[in-house]
Design an enzyme around this catalytic site. Sequence first.
Site, PDB file in Angstrom:
ATOM      1  N   ASP A 166       0.953  -1.412  -0.620  1.00 39.17           N
ATOM      2  CA  ASP A 166      -0.018   0.388   0.256  1.00 39.17           C
ATOM      3  C   ASP A 166       0.946   1.160   0.021  1.00 39.17           C
ATOM      4  O   ASP A 166       1.971   1.239   0.700  1.00 39.17           O
ATOM      5  CB  ASP A 166      -0.928   0.059   1.169  1.00 39.17           C
ATOM      6  CG  ASP A 166      -1.725   1.490   0.891  1.00 39.17           C
ATOM      7  OD1 ASP A 166      -2.736   1.385  -0.327  1.00 39.17           O
ATOM      8  OD2 ASP A 166      -2.131   1.725   2.383  1.00 39.17           O
ATOM      9  N   ASP A 224      -3.117   1.174   7.165  1.00 39.20           N
ATOM     10  CA  ASP A 224      -2.613   1.330   5.192  1.00 39.20           C
ATOM     11  C   ASP A 224      -2.138  -0.477   5.834  1.00 39.20           C
ATOM     12  O   ASP A 224      -2.306  -1.562   4.335  1.00 39.20           O
ATOM     13  CB  ASP A 224      -1.238   1.910   6.146  1.00 39.20           C
ATOM     14  CG  ASP A 224      -1.602   2.832   6.043  1.00 39.20           C
ATOM     15  OD1 ASP A 224      -2.762   3.627   5.406  1.00 39.20           O
ATOM     16  OD2 ASP A 224      -0.936   4.380   6.384  1.00 39.20           O
ATOM     17  N   GLU A 275      -1.155  -1.273  -5.050  1.00 39.83           N
ATOM     18  CA  GLU A 275      -2.132  -0.813  -5.422  1.00 39.83           C
ATOM     19  C   GLU A 275      -1.907   0.149  -6.621  1.00 39.83           C
ATOM     20  O   GLU A 275      -1.267   1.303  -6.254  1.00 39.83           O
ATOM     21  CB  GLU A 275      -2.757   0.110  -4.455  1.00 39.83           C
ATOM     22  CG  GLU A 275      -4.258   1.061  -4.805  1.00 39.83           C
ATOM     23  CD  GLU A 275      -5.247   0.935  -3.447  1.00 39.83           C
ATOM     24  OE1 GLU A 275      -6.864   0.708  -3.565  1.00 39.83           O
ATOM     25  OE2 GLU A 275      -4.718   1.321  -2.004  1.00 39.83           O
TER      26      GLU A 275
END
Length: 398
Positions: A191, A356, A275
């Site tokens: 992330d 996160d 991502e």
Amino acid sequence: MRLGYSYRLYPDGPQREALARAFGCARVVYNDALAARKAAHEAGEPYISDAAMSARLTESKATPGRAWLGEVSSVVLQQALADLNRAYRNFFNSATGKRKGAKVAPPRFRSRKDRRQAVRFTANSRFRVLDNDRLRLPKIGDVEVRWSRPLPAEPSSVTVIRDAAGRYFASFVVEASPKPLPEAEAECGIDLGLAHFAVMDDGTKVTAPRFLRRAERKLKRAQRDLSRKQKGSRNRDKARVKVARAHAHVADARRDFHHKLSTKVIRENQAVYVENLSVKGLARTRLAKSVHDAGWSAFMVMLEYKAALHGREFYRIGRFEPTSQVCSACGVKDGPKPLAVREWECAACGTVHDRDVNAAKNILALGRRESLNARGGQVRPPLAVAQAVESGSRRSAA
Ligand SMILES: [Zn+2]
């Protein structure tokens, strides 16, 4: 696959003058051609073909007004035309929808004030790395190079760049053959964020290293100094050079950090899922500064080409997946949470999540599912390697 290898160059006085001439000539050729195409367009005439443009260049070199173009390598001038042709192609393909992604703007005139000046030599211009380690550039000379690492193969072209801080670089394009690493067990979801540069699904949080933060502080100080200097004063010019240098140091430090981290991630994992943040979209919001500062997209390009080079898998996960809203333990969707919420407890299963790390875990799960689907249907072609790699592999030269 094509890879870029960059090195710091140390041209002497006459070589710097010759390079300045080459930058100038390439710019004039580019701008002349752009003006001709614009004029043709405004007059309702057809687009001037690449071949016709090349013929015009040969003609113009024979005129007294442009005879000085003969002072630089003709390859450099041809490459300036090639740059313009590519810029037009990208623009047309973008306008007609042939090229996906963000809209490409029409080509613009180049200026001597551009932060980056560059010329390109191709193999047929006979640039050469000499036995004495200097780089021979036609009509420039034998330029000193700092070879921070070896060139893996014969380069097909070299771009010589002068950056805003007045430093020179040679960026070689090399055809590299893949070097698969022994298969790794682990897979990793990442992330990318603001609080931490990257958070891994195993809970690892990576922040920018101290040398990068120090360089950033220095840059801020230099910018503050500059803003205090009187317009048009000598001191302001000096301060501007300082800012440009500080910028260059930050860029180098950041690139170094991205290189180290991406190499480590690719070495340790067989598959990497990240991502795919809408970096362009974010860049228009108030997060803009952080987005540019963090350099996520440059980092992802590195992951992508290193994965391709070393036989790893790299996947970008669609940005519409609500990775921060779903409990990675039980899969219940818990709804959106403001950015300030760093930790939350799942109402369904009671697991306490770090925002996160939970997102990274979801990215890993999503990525596995997507790649499984992809493998079930068809074998994926190797991921395309962006040309952006060229600047991506420049080494810190401080
Ligand atoms: Zn749960």
